[in-house]
Design a protein around this motif. Structure first.
Motif, short mmCIF file in Angstrom:
data_model
loop_
_atom_site.label_atom_id
_atom_site.label_comp_id
_atom_site.label_asym_id
_atom_site.label_seq_id
_atom_site.Cartn_x
_atom_site.Cartn_y
_atom_site.Cartn_z
N UNK A 264 -3.78 12.77 -21.19
CA UNK A 264 -3.88 12.46 -19.77
C UNK A 264 -4.39 11.07 -19.46
N UNK A 265 -4.98 10.39 -20.44
CA UNK A 265 -5.48 9.03 -20.21
C UNK A 265 -4.36 8.10 -19.77
N UNK A 266 -3.15 8.38 -20.23
CA UNK A 266 -2.00 7.56 -19.83
C UNK A 266 -1.77 7.68 -18.33
N UNK A 267 -1.88 8.90 -17.80
CA UNK A 267 -1.71 9.11 -16.37
C UNK A 267 -2.83 8.43 -15.59
N UNK A 268 -4.04 8.43 -16.13
CA UNK A 268 -5.17 7.75 -15.48
C UNK A 268 -4.92 6.25 -15.44
N UNK A 269 -4.45 5.69 -16.53
CA UNK A 269 -4.16 4.25 -16.58
C UNK A 269 -3.05 3.88 -15.60
N UNK A 270 -2.05 4.75 -15.47
CA UNK A 270 -0.98 4.50 -14.50
C UNK A 270 -1.52 4.54 -13.07
N UNK A 271 -2.48 5.44 -12.84
CA UNK A 271 -3.11 5.51 -11.52
C UNK A 271 -3.88 4.24 -11.22
N UNK A 272 -4.55 3.68 -12.22
CA UNK A 272 -5.31 2.44 -12.02
C UNK A 272 -4.37 1.30 -11.61
N UNK A 273 -3.21 1.25 -12.22
CA UNK A 273 -2.24 0.21 -11.89
C UNK A 273 -1.79 0.33 -10.43
N UNK A 274 -1.56 1.54 -9.98
CA UNK A 274 -1.12 1.75 -8.60
C UNK A 274 -2.25 1.44 -7.61
N UNK A 275 -3.46 1.86 -7.93
CA UNK A 275 -4.59 1.60 -7.05
C UNK A 275 -4.87 0.10 -6.92
N UNK A 276 -4.68 -0.63 -8.00
CA UNK A 276 -4.97 -2.07 -8.00
C UNK A 276 -4.08 -2.84 -7.02
N UNK A 277 -2.91 -2.27 -6.69
CA UNK A 277 -1.96 -2.95 -5.81
C UNK A 277 -2.21 -2.68 -4.33
N UNK A 278 -3.17 -1.78 -4.01
CA UNK A 278 -3.44 -1.46 -2.59
C UNK A 278 -4.93 -1.54 -2.29
N UNK A 279 -5.61 -2.51 -2.89
CA UNK A 279 -7.04 -2.66 -2.66
C UNK A 279 -7.37 -2.82 -1.18
N UNK A 280 -6.68 -3.69 -0.49
CA UNK A 280 -6.96 -3.97 0.92
C UNK A 280 -6.76 -2.72 1.77
N UNK A 281 -5.65 -2.02 1.56
CA UNK A 281 -5.35 -0.84 2.36
C UNK A 281 -6.40 0.25 2.15
N UNK A 282 -6.82 0.45 0.91
CA UNK A 282 -7.82 1.47 0.64
C UNK A 282 -9.16 1.11 1.27
N UNK A 283 -9.57 -0.13 1.14
CA UNK A 283 -10.88 -0.52 1.68
C UNK A 283 -10.91 -0.38 3.19
N UNK A 284 -9.78 -0.57 3.84
CA UNK A 284 -9.74 -0.47 5.31
C UNK A 284 -9.83 0.97 5.81
N UNK A 285 -9.67 1.95 4.93
CA UNK A 285 -9.82 3.35 5.36
C UNK A 285 -10.96 4.05 4.62
N UNK A 286 -11.74 3.29 3.88
CA UNK A 286 -12.82 3.88 3.07
C UNK A 286 -14.17 3.88 3.77
N UNK A 287 -14.18 3.69 5.09
CA UNK A 287 -15.44 3.77 5.83
C UNK A 287 -15.80 2.47 6.53
N UNK A 288 -16.56 2.58 7.62
CA UNK A 288 -16.99 1.44 8.42
C UNK A 288 -18.27 0.83 7.86
N UNK A 289 -18.37 -0.49 7.92
CA UNK A 289 -19.56 -1.18 7.47
C UNK A 289 -19.68 -1.26 5.96
N UNK A 290 -18.60 -0.98 5.24
CA UNK A 290 -18.65 -0.90 3.78
C UNK A 290 -18.78 -2.27 3.12
#
Length: 383
Positions: A264-290
């Motif tokens: 399953x580590x391969x699936x985790x690594x693939x998830x990291x690659x996808x998350x790295x491409x949407x840093x801005x979008x995630x941070x904008x919905x991860x809470x106010x004042x963050x």
């Protein structure tokens, strides 16, 4: 401590809680308002419901909660989950609700709707979530409970998982909340004192799919209700005190069937690659004042840069060392703020890893919602 007149008289309440309800059930309808806070009101049912499908829709004045204009103020409550009521006991229940408008569309602040669609569409991946909710206790005047009125406590060090007077405060509230959540059937999995004095954490999960958001929101409602009886306030502000003090997060643990399987580590690594491409979008919905919390210090990563690592609490995402050694498991997204909406957080994670459905876009819906006053950064000033 607050003056006695500000505290609920629970001793007197006990004799009324024992009164016969003549077969009726008291249902406390709970929802999220336009400021990312919980609201509730009570409804009498003539009999005990056997499932959430038997609960009637209800409505409220959305113009008083920041969710609708005054000339079209009716907002409808649609029950989605129910729990035994730890305050009224008996057959009484707490009811988690979605908010809808009269035109049949979800309210602008109904972020559960899109998240639920995403969870259902990607059900085959069997998403498990576990959220670590940090929060801070305040006295009636708004200062951190247990802190000197004209100063600050000793530096951080002895408070994390601390035991003893002067190291922890409000354990009575923490224990009461813990027991109340267990009674309600919320999957609370633990609790501990945090790094900053007056700050605590509890964990909910693992939960499957949309039930994670339902249970985390209801656990927040229960926490506020418990603290209310002690005359204590709860803040989910991500950086309640500036300077060399830890902030508060909502660390989000994520696992799929693929991640839990052998290799399953391969699936985790693939998830990291996808998350790295949407840093801005995630941070904008991860809470106010963050942004004030995510400084790269105090066990946080940089706000605008994605990183991940094994057992690294200074990374955006941490992979547990045991998971890395076993080659399977889960990852911990450490970026969400303590005041983040669990529906938005889990929703955008599923969307990023698996794709959107029916044109849903968690990030865009959050951006489209009208800005309102929220539990923001640095709400506390020294008396």
């Amino acid at each position: 401590m607050a003056e006695s007149f500000t505290i609920s008289n629970t001793a007197n309440l006990q004799k009324y809680l024992k009164l016969d309800q003549k077969g009726c059930v008291m249902a406390e309808y709970v929802w999220i308002d336009g400021s990312n806070n919980v609201r509730s009101k009570s409804k009498t049912l003539k009999k005990k419901p056997s499932s959430v499908d038997e609960l009637p829709e209800w409505n409220f004045d959305g113009s008083s909660t920041g969710q609708a204009p005054g000339d079209n103020s009716d907002v409808y409550l649609r029950p989605v989950a129910m729990y035994p009521d730890p305050f009224r006991l008996g057959d009484n229940i707490l009811v988690m609700c979605e908010t809808w408008m009269s035109d049949g569309k979800p309210n602008a602040y109904n972020f559960r709707h899109d998240a639920a669609k995403l969870m259902a569409a990607h059900e085959k991946h069997e998403f498990w979530f576990g959220l670590e909710q940090e929060y801070t206790m305040l006295d009636y005047d708004g200062w951190i409970y247990g802190w000197p009125k004209n100063g600050f406590p000793a530096p951080q060090g002895p408070y994390y998982c601390g035991v003893g007077t002067g190291k922890v405060f409000c354990r009575d509230i923490v224990e009461s909340h813990y027991k109340a959540c267990l009674y309600a059937g919320i999957e609370i999995s633990g609790t501990n004192a945090e790094v900053m004095p007056g700050q605590w954490e509890y964990q909910v999960g693992p939960c499957t799919g949309i039930s994670m958001g339902d249970q985390l929101w209801m656990s927040r409602f229960v926490l506020h209700r418990v603290a209310e009886e002690f005359g204590v306030k709860v803040t989910f502000a991500p950086k309640p005190i500036p300077g060399d003090w830890n902030g508060a997060g909502l660390h989000t643990n994520v696992s799929t069937a693929e991640m839990r399987a052998e290799g399953g580590m391969k699936a985790i690594e693939e998830a990291m690659e996808k998350l790295s491409k949407r840093q801005k979008e995630h941070m904008e919905v991860y809470g106010e004042g963050n942004v004030a919390r995510m400084t790269g210090a105090h066990e946080t990563a940089s706000y605008d840069k994605f990183t991940w690592g094994i057992a690294n609490r200074g990374a955006s995402v941490r992979v547990n060392r045991q998971c890395a050694e076993e080659g399977k498991g889960y990852f911990e997204d450490r970026r969400p703020a303590s005041n983040g909406d669990p529906y938005q957080i889990t929703g955008i994670i599923v969307e990023t890893l698996c794709g959107s459905v029916d044109g849903s876009d968690v990030h865009q819906k959050v951006m489209d919602a009208k800005p309102v006053e929220v539990d923001m950064v640095v709400p506390i000033s020294k008396p």
